[in-house]
Structure formats: C-alpha cells, structure tokens
Design a protein around this motif. Sequence first.
Motif, PDB file in Angstrom:
ATOM      1  N   THR A  12       0.864  -1.186   0.000  1.00 23.83           N
ATOM      2  CA  THR A  12       0.000   0.000   0.000  1.00 23.83           C
ATOM      3  C   THR A  12       0.900   1.235   0.000  1.00 23.83           C
ATOM      4  O   THR A  12       1.176   1.823   1.037  1.00 23.83           O
ATOM      5  N   SER A  13       1.345   1.616  -1.183  1.00 22.34           N
ATOM      6  CA  SER A  13       2.283   2.729  -1.322  1.00 22.34           C
ATOM      7  C   SER A  13       1.521   4.055  -1.351  1.00 22.34           C
ATOM      8  O   SER A  13       0.312   4.101  -1.140  1.00 22.34           O
ATOM      9  N   ASN A  14       2.221   5.130  -1.646  1.00 25.38           N
ATOM     10  CA  ASN A  14       1.589   6.457  -1.656  1.00 25.38           C
ATOM     11  C   ASN A  14       0.384   6.539  -2.583  1.00 25.38           C
ATOM     12  O   ASN A  14      -0.587   7.215  -2.288  1.00 25.38           O
ATOM     13  N   TYR A  15       0.472   5.846  -3.740  1.00 28.31           N
ATOM     14  CA  TYR A  15      -0.577   6.048  -4.739  1.00 28.31           C
ATOM     15  C   TYR A  15      -1.154   4.766  -5.332  1.00 28.31           C
ATOM     16  O   TYR A  15      -1.974   4.838  -6.238  1.00 28.31           O
ATOM     17  N   THR A  16      -0.739   3.593  -4.832  1.00 26.02           N
ATOM     18  CA  THR A  16      -1.233   2.350  -5.422  1.00 26.02           C
ATOM     19  C   THR A  16      -1.499   1.300  -4.358  1.00 26.02           C
ATOM     20  O   THR A  16      -0.643   1.029  -3.515  1.00 26.02           O
ATOM     21  N   THR A  17      -2.696   0.711  -4.407  1.00 24.27           N
ATOM     22  CA  THR A  17      -3.017  -0.459  -3.601  1.00 24.27           C
ATOM     23  C   THR A  17      -2.729  -1.687  -4.455  1.00 24.27           C
ATOM     24  O   THR A  17      -3.196  -1.766  -5.593  1.00 24.27           O
ATOM     25  N   SER A  18      -1.963  -2.652  -3.925  1.00 22.02           N
ATOM     26  CA  SER A  18      -1.528  -3.797  -4.740  1.00 22.02           C
ATOM     27  C   SER A  18      -1.640  -5.103  -3.975  1.00 22.02           C
ATOM     28  O   SER A  18      -1.257  -5.181  -2.805  1.00 22.02           O
ATOM     29  N   LEU A  45      -1.545  13.057  -2.599  1.00 23.01           N
ATOM     30  CA  LEU A  45      -2.510  12.864  -1.534  1.00 23.01           C
ATOM     31  C   LEU A  45      -1.847  13.053  -0.180  1.00 23.01           C
ATOM     32  O   LEU A  45      -0.670  12.729  -0.008  1.00 23.01           O
ATOM     33  N   ARG A  46      -2.627  13.549   0.781  1.00 23.70           N
ATOM     34  CA  ARG A  46      -2.163  13.505   2.162  1.00 23.70           C
ATOM     35  C   ARG A  46      -2.131  12.047   2.610  1.00 23.70           C
ATOM     36  O   ARG A  46      -2.908  11.219   2.118  1.00 23.70           O
ATOM     37  N   GLN A  47      -1.240  11.741   3.540  1.00 19.67           N
ATOM     38  CA  GLN A  47      -1.122  10.360   4.012  1.00 19.67           C
ATOM     39  C   GLN A  47      -2.450   9.832   4.555  1.00 19.67           C
ATOM     40  O   GLN A  47      -2.814   8.681   4.300  1.00 19.67           O
ATOM     41  N   SER A  48      -3.186  10.677   5.259  1.00 12.15           N
ATOM     42  CA  SER A  48      -4.468  10.241   5.817  1.00 12.15           C
ATOM     43  C   SER A  48      -5.450   9.849   4.714  1.00 12.15           C
ATOM     44  O   SER A  48      -6.201   8.871   4.843  1.00 12.15           O
ATOM     45  N   GLU A  49      -5.456  10.622   3.614  1.00  8.94           N
ATOM     46  CA  GLU A  49      -6.333  10.299   2.483  1.00  8.94           C
ATOM     47  C   GLU A  49      -5.916   8.983   1.841  1.00  8.94           C
ATOM     48  O   GLU A  49      -6.767   8.157   1.469  1.00  8.94           O
ATOM     49  N   ALA A  50      -4.601   8.798   1.679  1.00 11.95           N
ATOM     50  CA  ALA A  50      -4.112   7.564   1.051  1.00 11.95           C
ATOM     51  C   ALA A  50      -4.458   6.347   1.897  1.00 11.95           C
ATOM     52  O   ALA A  50      -4.906   5.322   1.378  1.00 11.95           O
ATOM     53  N   VAL A  51      -4.262   6.440   3.223  1.00 10.10           N
ATOM     54  CA  VAL A  51      -4.602   5.321   4.113  1.00 10.10           C
ATOM     55  C   VAL A  51      -6.086   4.997   4.000  1.00 10.10           C
ATOM     56  O   VAL A  51      -6.476   3.822   3.897  1.00 10.10           O
ATOM     57  N   PHE A  52      -6.923   6.027   4.001  1.00 13.21           N
ATOM     58  CA  PHE A  52      -8.370   5.832   3.875  1.00 13.21           C
ATOM     59  C   PHE A  52      -8.714   5.089   2.579  1.00 13.21           C
ATOM     60  O   PHE A  52      -9.518   4.144   2.581  1.00 13.21           O
ATOM     61  N   ASN A  53      -8.096   5.503   1.475  1.00 13.85           N
ATOM     62  CA  ASN A  53      -8.367   4.850   0.191  1.00 13.85           C
ATOM     63  C   ASN A  53      -7.864   3.406   0.166  1.00 13.85           C
ATOM     64  O   ASN A  53      -8.527   2.530  -0.395  1.00 13.85           O
ATOM     65  N   HIS A  54      -6.692   3.153   0.768  1.00 13.32           N
ATOM     66  CA  HIS A  54      -6.193   1.773   0.835  1.00 13.32           C
ATOM     67  C   HIS A  54      -7.159   0.877   1.594  1.00 13.32           C
ATOM     68  O   HIS A  54      -7.424  -0.265   1.174  1.00 13.32           O
ATOM     69  N   ILE A  55      -7.683   1.375   2.718  1.00 11.39           N
ATOM     70  CA  ILE A  55      -8.612   0.576   3.528  1.00 11.39           C
ATOM     71  C   ILE A  55      -9.863   0.245   2.732  1.00 11.39           C
ATOM     72  O   ILE A  55     -10.441  -0.843   2.848  1.00 11.39           O
TER      73      ILE A  55
END
Length: 323
Positions: A12-18, A45-55
């Motif tokens: 789960t990197s900055n911009y891609t869920t894999s 993206l802010r880190q919080s936004e990226a974490v939210f999207n990964h989840i």
Amino acid sequence: MNKEAAILGIDTSNYTTSLALITLEDELLVDKRKLLPVKEGLLGLRQSEAVFNHIKELPLLAKAISKENSRFEIVAISSATKPRPLPDSYMPVFIAAESFGYTMSNLFHVPFYKFSHQEGHIQAGLWSLSLKLKRPFFALHISGGTTELLKVIPKEVGYKIDILGSSSDISAGQFIDRIGVKLKLPFPAGAHMEALINKEIVDHVNIPVSVKNNSISFSGPETYIQRKLKENIKDDLIAYSVFQCVGKSLYQLIKNASTQDTCRDILLVGGVASNKIIREYLSEKLNQEAFKTYFALPNYCSDNAVGIASLGVECFKHKVDGN
C-alpha cells in the motif's frame, strides 16, 4: 481437487493499492493494482487520504482475487510495512498493508512476513527479468518519492542495502510530476509527459544539472524549467528536456559513486525507471562506462506487490519464522 500453494503479497504505497499471488515456483498467478485517485491540479494525496483509500480498496482487490482463481491455497502472507529496510523507516500508508496482512495471517494460521517497499521494488525488478544476482550490485531506485543509489548485497533471503547516494531535496518523480501538472497533465504525470513526445526531438532546453559528490538536487532544475515555461516553449520539448535532465543527473550520480566501489552491475527500478527516454540515455552512457545495466520490465517498475510476494516465497521455502 488439490489446490496450489501460493504466497499473497500486499503493498500500500503512496498512490497504489496492490495485491499479488505467486506460487512456490515463483510463478505469478494474480496481480491486482488500484491507482489511488488524485484530484486534478493536485500534486498528490495527504497520508491520511491515502490510508483511507487503501482501507477501502484492499477488500475489493481481495474479492477480485478470490473470484478470479480458485486453484490456490494461501500458505503465507507478506506485506510491505515501511518504505526502506531501516529500523526507523516509517510512513503511515504502509500501516494498511501491515494491518490487513497480519489480520489475515492470524485468521488463516499462516506465517506473516514483513518487508520494506524498497526491497519489494528490487525483488520485482529481478523477478521480471528472471534474474538472480548472487554478487553485490548497484540498484537505482527512482520513483515519485525516492531517488536513491543503493549497494545491494544478496543474502540467503532478501538483501542488505546501503544508500550510496540520493537526492538532497525533491525526488526525480516529484520533479517530473511538478512540471507535468504545470503542463495541465494528470497526476502522476510521467507517462502523460512521455506520451507528448510522439516524434524524434533533435533539440532540447539545456536544464542545468545539479550533482555534487553523491547528492542530486532537482529543486534547482525545477526552478529553471518553471521559468522557461513562461517562454511558450512547446510542451513536448519541455517534457523531453526534463527527462534528459533526469537522465544526466542520475548518470552523474552513478559515475561519482562508482569511483568508490567496484560493482559494475546495476538494476534500475521504480516508476521513473520505466521512462523510455531516461532508460535509453542511461543505457548508452552506462554501457560506455562498462556497466551491465538491468532495467526492470516497465510493468514491474511501478508500485506493485509482486516483489513482496516473491520475497515471501523465499522466506517460506527457507522456513523463516513469520510474525
């Protein structure tokens, strides 16, 4: 029916869920990725936004994997849990991969292996080339968040990695993205900038290169080309010039660092390493310096979980204890 044993890799990197599934013979079964959405005109993206999207995305990718292939049995899970293989390396986005992987490993009673995102890039690059390097080698990791020249020493499982050189400010990928967004291209901008160059360009803007010893600065070149944007230079010429500047900078970094080491094998990984212009420039220059260059296949330069899954295969086959 006997199911085939497989390792599940998660990144789960900055911009891609894999997510990726690989057999114990290192054969790729499934490779699923989802690029996280970035609003037009923004530089990430802010880190919080990226974490939210990964989840949100991880369960959907897991569902896609389970529907696509019923032949496998997951016997271990491996996740990218930090950016680099260093004790204090940390980035919130990787909490998603670690939490998801560790939770499933407990539910399925299978080993859980932790790696860094950088180790995953190196392994994915070698895996894509069906390459096993047993002697120490250089790796150039160039992406949206990282510009690092590494010395990599293969171990029985994984690698010992030392940083030989790096960017002192923004990464090569950030330099490219900042100019690309100024050209009103979508983020991440690298592939869109490369698509602008549909013919041979015989001239370019000579962007000053800033490399001192084992350190690159891309903020100076960025400021220079930002000023040039006001001169109504064609977009394709701007794009080509940026890629040339990146190639020249990386070449100089490698050349400087190589005076202190005898390694002559170099692996290039990370999203920026898929750029055709940069690859061609570095290949020509490094071959003249008697380097043997290995470029990861383009699809495995960008962020993926294939390398993480492949490292998990090595751990499982060597009976490494999981967490």
